[in-house]
Design a protein around this motif. Structure first.
Motif, PDB file in Angstrom:
ATOM      1  N   ASP A 138       3.954 -12.781   1.214  1.00 42.08           N
ATOM      2  CA  ASP A 138       2.892 -11.803   0.995  1.00 42.08           C
ATOM      3  C   ASP A 138       3.247 -10.430   1.547  1.00 42.08           C
ATOM      4  O   ASP A 138       2.602  -9.439   1.197  1.00 42.08           O
ATOM      5  N   LEU A 139       4.262 -10.360   2.424  1.00 36.73           N
ATOM      6  CA  LEU A 139       4.605  -9.076   3.034  1.00 36.73           C
ATOM      7  C   LEU A 139       5.059  -8.073   1.980  1.00 36.73           C
ATOM      8  O   LEU A 139       4.607  -6.923   1.964  1.00 36.73           O
ATOM      9  N   GLU A 140       5.941  -8.508   1.090  1.00 31.99           N
ATOM     10  CA  GLU A 140       6.436  -7.599   0.060  1.00 31.99           C
ATOM     11  C   GLU A 140       5.312  -7.165  -0.873  1.00 31.99           C
ATOM     12  O   GLU A 140       5.250  -6.000  -1.288  1.00 31.99           O
ATOM     13  N   MET A 141       4.405  -8.082  -1.180  1.00 28.35           N
ATOM     14  CA  MET A 141       3.267  -7.732  -2.035  1.00 28.35           C
ATOM     15  C   MET A 141       2.357  -6.725  -1.339  1.00 28.35           C
ATOM     16  O   MET A 141       1.851  -5.781  -1.965  1.00 28.35           O
ATOM     17  N   SER A 142       2.158  -6.898  -0.037  1.00 33.56           N
ATOM     18  CA  SER A 142       1.312  -5.971   0.708  1.00 33.56           C
ATOM     19  C   SER A 142       1.949  -4.591   0.792  1.00 33.56           C
ATOM     20  O   SER A 142       1.267  -3.565   0.673  1.00 33.56           O
ATOM     21  N   VAL A 143       3.271  -4.559   0.991  1.00 38.22           N
ATOM     22  CA  VAL A 143       3.982  -3.277   1.014  1.00 38.22           C
ATOM     23  C   VAL A 143       3.836  -2.564  -0.326  1.00 38.22           C
ATOM     24  O   VAL A 143       3.575  -1.358  -0.395  1.00 38.22           O
ATOM     25  N   GLN A 144       3.988  -3.322  -1.406  1.00 41.12           N
ATOM     26  CA  GLN A 144       3.876  -2.724  -2.733  1.00 41.12           C
ATOM     27  C   GLN A 144       2.463  -2.207  -2.988  1.00 41.12           C
ATOM     28  O   GLN A 144       2.275  -1.172  -3.650  1.00 41.12           O
ATOM     29  N   ALA A 145       1.464  -2.899  -2.452  1.00 47.34           N
ATOM     30  CA  ALA A 145       0.080  -2.447  -2.624  1.00 47.34           C
ATOM     31  C   ALA A 145      -0.145  -1.103  -1.933  1.00 47.34           C
ATOM     32  O   ALA A 145      -0.821  -0.213  -2.475  1.00 47.34           O
ATOM     33  N   VAL A 146       0.426  -0.934  -0.732  1.00 46.83           N
ATOM     34  CA  VAL A 146       0.295   0.351  -0.035  1.00 46.83           C
ATOM     35  C   VAL A 146       1.011   1.450  -0.810  1.00 46.83           C
ATOM     36  O   VAL A 146       0.487   2.563  -0.974  1.00 46.83           O
ATOM     37  N   ILE A 147       2.207   1.138  -1.304  1.00 39.78           N
ATOM     38  CA  ILE A 147       2.975   2.140  -2.055  1.00 39.78           C
ATOM     39  C   ILE A 147       2.224   2.551  -3.318  1.00 39.78           C
ATOM     40  O   ILE A 147       2.191   3.733  -3.689  1.00 39.78           O
ATOM     41  N   ASN A 148       1.611   1.586  -3.994  1.00 42.79           N
ATOM     42  CA  ASN A 148       0.836   1.911  -5.196  1.00 42.79           C
ATOM     43  C   ASN A 148      -0.347   2.819  -4.864  1.00 42.79           C
ATOM     44  O   ASN A 148      -0.655   3.758  -5.608  1.00 42.79           O
ATOM     45  N   ALA A 149      -1.002   2.540  -3.743  1.00 39.83           N
ATOM     46  CA  ALA A 149      -2.133   3.378  -3.339  1.00 39.83           C
ATOM     47  C   ALA A 149      -1.668   4.800  -3.022  1.00 39.83           C
ATOM     48  O   ALA A 149      -2.333   5.783  -3.389  1.00 39.83           O
ATOM     49  N   VAL A 150      -0.518   4.920  -2.356  1.00 40.64           N
ATOM     50  CA  VAL A 150       0.023   6.247  -2.041  1.00 40.64           C
ATOM     51  C   VAL A 150       0.390   6.990  -3.318  1.00 40.64           C
ATOM     52  O   VAL A 150       0.140   8.199  -3.451  1.00 40.64           O
ATOM     53  N   ARG A 151       0.989   6.273  -4.267  1.00 43.59           N
ATOM     54  CA  ARG A 151       1.356   6.912  -5.531  1.00 43.59           C
ATOM     55  C   ARG A 151       0.120   7.415  -6.273  1.00 43.59           C
ATOM     56  O   ARG A 151       0.104   8.533  -6.798  1.00 43.59           O
ATOM     57  N   ASP A 152      -0.932   6.603  -6.302  1.00 41.31           N
ATOM     58  CA  ASP A 152      -2.162   7.027  -6.976  1.00 41.31           C
ATOM     59  C   ASP A 152      -2.788   8.233  -6.272  1.00 41.31           C
ATOM     60  O   ASP A 152      -3.306   9.147  -6.927  1.00 41.31           O
ATOM     61  N   LEU A 153      -2.728   8.242  -4.935  1.00 47.12           N
ATOM     62  CA  LEU A 153      -3.263   9.382  -4.193  1.00 47.12           C
ATOM     63  C   LEU A 153      -2.464  10.643  -4.497  1.00 47.12           C
ATOM     64  O   LEU A 153      -3.038  11.724  -4.707  1.00 47.12           O
ATOM     65  N   SER A 154      -1.144  10.515  -4.545  1.00 52.87           N
ATOM     66  CA  SER A 154      -0.294  11.668  -4.852  1.00 52.87           C
ATOM     67  C   SER A 154      -0.593  12.214  -6.244  1.00 52.87           C
ATOM     68  O   SER A 154      -0.677  13.438  -6.449  1.00 52.87           O
ATOM     69  N   GLN A 155      -0.768  11.325  -7.203  1.00 51.96           N
ATOM     70  CA  GLN A 155      -1.080  11.765  -8.563  1.00 51.96           C
ATOM     71  C   GLN A 155      -2.439  12.458  -8.624  1.00 51.96           C
ATOM     72  O   GLN A 155      -2.609  13.462  -9.328  1.00 51.96           O
ATOM     73  N   GLN A 156      -3.409  11.937  -7.877  1.00 57.99           N
ATOM     74  CA  GLN A 156      -4.738  12.549  -7.870  1.00 57.99           C
ATOM     75  C   GLN A 156      -4.698  13.945  -7.250  1.00 57.99           C
ATOM     76  O   GLN A 156      -5.337  14.881  -7.745  1.00 57.99           O
TER      77      GLN A 156
END
Length: 761
Positions: free
Chosen positions: A371-389
């Motif tokens: 689950d660690l890799e999945m959790s890391v990817q979830a944070v990265i996705n949130a950061v990417r969405d924030l950057s795009q916004q």
């Protein structure tokens, strides 16, 4: 005289950067032909026959090196004669360089008469030569810096005289002297700007030079208006503002020049620490804060974060959230965008809390979790969405720039007419509207600086914003001066010049906004090569970077790094060959080490303009696969380390192994860093080669220690690949099935040979 010598020095320095590296590389290559196949130049080797042609080539290279050194030190000694403070050190450095050049020529003469048994003497002489030449260049650079600072001080004194004059006659004389000194300063700062390697410093120097150039004309008219109307406070405010801005620009020049000298003398580790802390500085942007936070999060995918990294992650996220306030607090941000930013910040916080909670559980119970890799990817996705916004928010505000700029220009015309008509109340009202336009444009500049991807654009927008904030209100002040003296031609000319300054700055904002948005929209999506492609399949990005080749000059500059990489490649090959007969030939450690060695060798060939890697994009793609292969080797060796008994050998193995994820991440970040322009691309190529060398060095130590442990404790390598790559239940994942085939997403990537598929293990 000294100016001509320094100009010749710069040209000679440029040629030396190319010529010395090329000649020394040629010399070492020819001695390799005359020596043996052993790749360690410091060792004594058995001589092999050498052709007469190679003997003559070695002799010519030695003579050419000595002749170039003689010309070089002659210029250095001439500079020393005119600068007593460096004369002693310069003569010593020139003497060392001359002796080293003579040693190389003598060694080449000996090699031309009989085979050279020990190449260590040649390498030692070459190192002494490069060290002495570097000292000469640094001492000459001190002279250049001193000359620039003296010119800056002369301009500062002239500004003081201009500020103190009380009549037109004195002003004309002082301004004539000031003009000549400004021309000299502009010439010296232009040369220094071209010499600067740091992108941020180069942009700061360009901004300072632009302020001085534009302010000179404004200084002339504002000083004339102040002299003609000494009792007018508005005219005096105009003049004092220009003086203040010019002094700030010269202070910036002084800072850039002195900072460059200090960085040369700093310890390398201190320099790295200052660079790491730069993102959290006073002028850090949202882009740098997000990049730093993303890097910390991505490091968690290879190693569970401990207490200290967890604190760094929380602090980095707090910095990101703090900078979003510039977007949410702006009066020109729509309610919808403001809500989206706040929601995405909360989402990022929640995802990070989940990641940290998972890391704590793994640390307490000493257990691995998928689950660690999945959790890391979830944070990265949130950061990417924030950057795009955030980018969308800035883009929405930039759509108003054309309208606001046009309104401001119309208001400037109104201010001029109202001042001539002496309509003081309406002039005040019009001035307030103009200030509102300035505030709106400043808000756009602030958001553009936050989303700018390059340091050049960040610095340019920052100083454009500062100049707008300083010079914009001076139009209203100049209008008040004209309203007080409506019949004064000088007061009217003063307003026109400030209006021209406003027009320049408004055009700068429009141009920079366009460049920032174009770069943000053309930024290639991050393509993560999670596995090596199958034979015949090519990895690609949705928007690939423009491919280019290194020219001969760039190849000469990077030749030293390439040779060092080749030595590491030979060392790695020697280590794997040493153990190839004592272990299973299908084990993953040997296989992946050889694979990485082959990829590194292809990157070395690229620095020489040879091999299958043709363009810079081929090199970057190969580097991504190299990092991915290192990550896979890390996992295999980590599995092997469980078999090693506790002791000094295991401690040494784990110490080297724990460094691998850091170097892997550093290489991946360097490859993914966007660049614009040929110069920036070459810097990126150099950085990629350096990071690859660092990673190879630690991998070599890991492999050596690993096989020493295997021999000492008679450990078995069999089954490592299957235990690492097979998930629970014994079934192969789709990712594991892609490990076979050639390495490289392009034709160039095929230079690294894969050692088979994981599925076959």
């Amino acid at each position: 005289m000294i100016s001509q010598e320094l100009d010749y020095y710069r040209d000679l320095q440029h040629r030396c950067d190319i010529g010395y590296n090329k000649q020394i590389s040629t010399l070492v290559s020819h001695h390799s032909l005359c020596g043996s196949g052993v790749s360690f130049p410091s060792e004594s080797v058995t001589s092999l026959p050498c052709s007469e042609r190679s003997f003559r080539a070695v002799l010519r290279v030695g003579q050419a090196v000595n002749l170039a050194v003689e010309r070089f030190v002659t210029v250095g000694e001439t500079i020393a004669d005119d600068n007593t403070e460096i004369k002693r050190d310069m003569y010593e450095a020139c003497k060392e360089a001359r002796e080293a050049g003579g040693s190389i020529e003598r060694l080449c003469q000996l090699a031309s008469s009989e085979p050279l048994g020990d190449r260590g003497a040649v390498v030692s002489a070459a190192r002494n030569l490069l060290s002495a030449v570097t000292r000469v260049l640094l001492l000459a650079d001190i002279v250049v810096v001193k000359q620039l600072l003296l010119a800056k001080d002369k301009v500062a004194r002239s500004l003081g005289r201009l500020e103190s004059v009380t009549n037109f006659t004195e002003f004309v004389k002082a301004f004539s002297v000031f003009g000549g000194e400004m021309v000299e300063l502009a010439h010296l700062t232009g040369d220094r700007q071209n010499d600067l390697k740091d992108e941020r410093r180069r942009a700061q120097m360009a901004a300072a030079r632009q302020v001085l150039e534009r302010s000179t004309m404004v200084l002339l008219t504002s000083s004339k208006a102040c002299l003609r109307h000494p009792d007018c406070m508005a005219a005096r405010e105009n003049r004092d503002t220009v003086f203040c801005q010019m002094r700030r620009a010269m202070d910036l020049i002084h800072y850039v020049v002195k900072d460059g000298v200090l960085e040369v003398a700093q310890d390398r580790m201190e320099s790295r620490l200052s660079q790491n802390d730069e993102w959290d500085g006073e002028y850090a942007t949202m882009c740098t804060a997000l990049r730093h936070f993303s890097q910390l999060v991505e490091m968690c995918s290879t190693q569970s974060p401990g207490p200290s990294p967890r604190e760094q992650l929380s602090a980095a996220l707090d910095s990101v959230v703090e900078r979003t306030q510039d977007f949410t607090d702006s009066a020109y941000t729509s309610h919808e965008h403001r809500e989206n930013i706040l929601l995405l910040c909360d989402r990022t916080k929640l995802e990070l809390i989940q990641l940290l909670r998972l890391a704590v559980n793994m640390e307490q119970y000493q257990m691995a979790s998928n689950d660690l890799e999945m959790s890391v990817q979830a944070v990265i996705n949130a950061v990417r969405d924030l950057s795009q916004q955030l980018a969308l928010t800035a883009q929405e505000q930039s759509q108003d720039l054309g309208r606001v700029t046009k309104t401001a220009l119309d208001l400037v015309s109104s201010l001029r007419n109202l001042a001539l008509a002496q309509e003081h109340e309406q002039l005040q009202e019009c001035g307030n509207k103009f200030h509102e336009c300035i505030d709106h444009i400043l808000e756009i500049c602030k958001l553009m600086r936050h989303i700018a991807l390059s340091e050049t654009l960040q610095v340019s927008v920052k100083f454009t914003e500062i100049n707008l904030r300083i010079y914009g209100p001076q139009i209203v002040t100049a209008s008040r001066a004209l309203a007080t003296h409506p019949s004064s031609k000088i007061a009217k000319e003063n307003l026109e010049v400030f209006a021209d300054m406003w027009q320049w700055l408004a055009n700068d904002v429009t141009t920079l906004t366009k460049e920032i948005l174009e770069l943000a929209q053309s930024r290639p999506d991050k393509q993560e090569y999670m596995s090596l492609p199958r034979r015949g399949k090519h990895g690609s990005t949705s928007k690939p970077l423009k491919a280019s080749r290194l020219d001969q000059e760039e190849q000469a500059k990077i030749a030293k790094s390439g040779l060092e990489m080749k030595l590491l490649t030979n060392e790695m090959d020697a280590e794997t060959d040493k153990w190839n007969h004592t272990v299973d030939e299908n084990n993953d450690i040997v296989k992946r080490t050889k694979n990485m060695s082959a990829m590194a060798f292809s990157m070395y060939q690229f620095t020489r303009g040879e091999g299958a890697l043709r363009t810079t994009q081929d090199l970057f793609t190969q580097a991504e696969y190299f990092a991915e292969e290192a990550n896979r080797l890390y996992k295999v060796v980590r599995q092997f380390s469980y078999q090693v008994p506790i002791g000094s050998q295991k401690k040494e193995l784990l110490e080297h192994l724990d460094k691998v994820p850091t170097y892997v991440q550093a290489l991946q970040f360097t490859v993914k860093d966007p660049t614009v322009g040929k110069a920036a691309t070459f810097v990126k190529v150099d950085n990629v080669i350096q990071e690859t060398k660092n990673l190879m060095n630690v991998i070599s130590k890991v492999v050596t220690t690993c096989f020493e442990c295997a021999t000492k404790y008679k450990l078995d390598f069999s089954g490592l690949a299957s235990s690492v790559n097979r998930p629970e239940g014994g079934r192969l994942s789709a990712r594991d099935g892609e490990d076979g085939g050639t390495v490289g997403g392009t034709e160039a990537g095929k230079t690294g040979t894969s050692g088979g598929t994981d599925a076959s293990m």
